[in-house]
Enzyme design. Structure first.
Site, PDB file in Angstrom:
ATOM      1  CB  SER A  59       4.469   5.529   0.651  1.00 51.74           C
ATOM      2  OG  SER A  59       3.407   4.818   0.065  1.00 51.74           O
TER       3      SER A  59
ATOM      4  CG  HIS B  61       6.659   7.842   3.886  1.00 53.91           C
ATOM      5  ND1 HIS B  61       7.851   7.234   3.565  1.00 53.91           N
ATOM      6  CD2 HIS B  61       5.679   6.944   3.630  1.00 53.91           C
ATOM      7  CE1 HIS B  61       7.595   6.016   3.108  1.00 53.91           C
ATOM      8  NE2 HIS B  61       6.291   5.811   3.134  1.00 53.91           N
TER       9      HIS B  61
ATOM     10  CE  LYS C 138       8.731   2.699   5.122  1.00 54.14           C
ATOM     11  NZ  LYS C 138       7.280   2.679   5.148  1.00 54.14           N
TER      12      LYS C 138
HETATM   13  C1  LIG Z   1       6.322   1.380   4.929  1.00 56.57           C
HETATM   14  C2  LIG Z   1       4.927   1.764   5.204  1.00 56.57           C
HETATM   15  C3  LIG Z   1       4.111   0.996   6.056  1.00 56.57           C
HETATM   16  C4  LIG Z   1       4.548  -0.343   6.581  1.00 56.57           C
HETATM   17  O1  LIG Z   1       5.519  -0.226   7.541  1.00 56.57           O
HETATM   18  P1  LIG Z   1       6.512  -1.455   7.816  1.00 56.57           P
HETATM   19  O2  LIG Z   1       7.041  -1.178   9.152  1.00 56.57           O
HETATM   20  O3  LIG Z   1       7.534  -1.418   6.731  1.00 56.57           O
HETATM   21  O4  LIG Z   1       5.674  -2.701   7.764  1.00 56.57           O
HETATM   22  C5  LIG Z   1       2.861   1.479   6.366  1.00 56.57           C
HETATM   23  N1  LIG Z   1       2.404   2.624   5.836  1.00 56.57           N
HETATM   24  C6  LIG Z   1       3.140   3.362   4.974  1.00 56.57           C
HETATM   25  C7  LIG Z   1       2.567   4.617   4.430  1.00 56.57           C
HETATM   26  C8  LIG Z   1       4.414   2.941   4.632  1.00 56.57           C
HETATM   27  O5  LIG Z   1       5.136   3.647   3.770  1.00 56.57           O
END
Ligand SMILES: *Cc1c(COP(=O)(O)O)cnc(C)c1O
Length: 407
Positions: A184, A212, A247
């Site tokens: 990320s 992602h 995302k």
């Molecule tokens: C954003 C993210 C999460 C958490 O997801 P949310 O729905 O925002 O709680 C988990 N893993 C990765 C790699 C992320 O980038």
């Protein structure tokens, strides 16, 4: 007598220390969810900081579906297992299973909860959890909370992964290997094919976090399934596939996809699934609309990949220090917290919002600007950002040489 201090004093002291170290984080308040254009304190800004890679957060069809979904009720009114599980959740789960090429999927309220809940349900005392050192905080917290032996390996280092698999084998118990498919804060992809091969040799279970990767990459058959599909891996190789809906789907929530048994099992044993109110029906309806677009309209993905190509080509021409990322996440590693805060501040003055990412989100000494690209950006917006960034780096004496050594 005890040596307790008044709460107010402790808070003040810890906040002051965080400010001194340039680690203090300011909340920016936006008037509305940003497309590429946002407004902070009445000032218009172009955002290069959101994870809305396909521009679906502000897509009219998604917003209309979400508004219509609210007709089903503002909230689910109870946990999924009581009476908070609606037909719209089932439809969303079926849609996710189809997009990821899995038998079934289970929706969670957030990715954080999905990761903590899944890891804690799958391994516990007497088992092993093996994690990449740059895994997302939610995977790390799952590894901490699950009480299994927690083993970590240097980022994407397959020899180090194998050493930890050997150690886990000596410990006995089951072995879960958890990695981000796309990291990320770095934007690079995990070596999934090789990791899956090692997991097969050692009888370990592979869990991939597609936060992602979902929606933006995949295979010819499953173009939006994520990085595991792009690496040619299916349910046998990656039995636990996690993804988020906050995302590329531009919404909120998350999922775990896999076998029918995995989903049945998580419904029974994943505490962050069980002990929380069901996802609001409008969110589920909005997500279905976003996933429909992901499935039926490859233009968003194509545009995103064009923008990534443009960004990297121009950045090289301008001598900007890029990291080895082929994804929408294009960090500029500056190292020092102060440099990151200053350059991000200057970019904001010139009309651009980028993430100033510092420890503890990334390892000490690797503070960076986290630039994220979206299908919704225009070519001009990207060109303008790069020119302003080049100026800002020159102004602070950052010459485009990569600060040596990532940890
Ligand atoms: C954003 C993210 C999460 C958490 O997801 P949310 O729905 O925002 O709680 C988990 N893993 C990765 C790699 C992320 O980038």
């Amino acid at each position: 007598m005890t040596s307790t201090a008044p709460l107010a004093e402790v808070l003040r002291q810890r906040l002051a220390e965080r400010r001194e170290r340039n680690l203090y984080r300011d909340l920016k308040t936006l008037a509305a969810a940003p497309g590429p254009q946002a407004e902070v304190d009445g000032v218009p800004l172009v955002t290069f900081s959101s994870n809305d890679y396909l521009g679906l957060a502000t897509h009219p069809a998604v917003i209309a579906a979400q508004q219509a979904g609210a007709e089903l009720g503002a909230g689910a009114t109870a946990s999924h297992l009581v009476n908070g599980h609606l037909e719209v959740h089932e439809r969303l789960q079926d849609k996710i299973a189809g997009l990821t090429g899995r038998q079934a999927a289970l929706v969670f309220s957030s990715g954080y909860m999905a990761n903590v809940g899944t890891i804690c349900a799958l391994v516990g005392r007497g088992d092993n959890i093996i994690s990449d050192k740059l895994n997302h905080a939610s995977l790390i917290d799952g590894a901490r909370l699950c009480r299994a032996e927690s083993l970590r390996f240097a980022h994407s280092d397959l020899a180090a992964l194998e050493r930890q698999l050997q150690r886990a084998q000596r410990n006995g118990g089951n072995i879960l290997v958890a990695v981000d498919g796309v990291y990320s804060m770095d934007g690079d992809c995990a070596p999934l094919r090789e990791a899956a091969q090692l997991c097969r040799e050692y009888g370990a279970w592979l869990m991939v976090d597609e936060a992602h990767g979902f929606g933006v990459m995949g295979s010819a058959q499953l173009p939006a399934a994520g990085s595991a599909a792009a690496a040619g891996l299916g349910q046998d190789e990656v039995p636990v596939l996690m993804g988020t809906l906050g995302k590329a789907a531009g919404n909120a929530g998350a999922f775990v996809a896999g076998s029918r048994e995995l989903v049945d099992y998580l419904v029974q044993f994943a505490r962050p699934y069980i002990y929380t109110t069901g996802m609001p029906p409008a969110i589920a309806a909005g997500n279905i609309a976003a996933l429909d677009i992901m499935q039926d309209d490859p233009d968003h993905r194509r545009r995103l990949h064009d923008r990534i190509g443009q960004f990297r080509r121009r950045a090289v021409e301008l001598g900007l220090p890029l990291m080895p990322s082929a994804t929408a996440i294009q960090p500029v590693l500056l190292g020092e917290e102060e440099a990151v805060v200053r350059v991000a501040g200057r970019l904001q003055e010139r009309g651009f919002l980028v993430g100033a990412i510092r420890p503890p989100t990334v390892p000490a000494g690797t503070a960076r600007l986290r630039i994220t690209l979206s299908a919704a950006h225009s070519e001009n917006q990207i060109e303008d950002l790069l020119l302003v960034l080049t100026d800002a780096l020159a102004e602070y004496g950052i010459n485009g040489e990569s600060p040596g050594g990532r940890s």
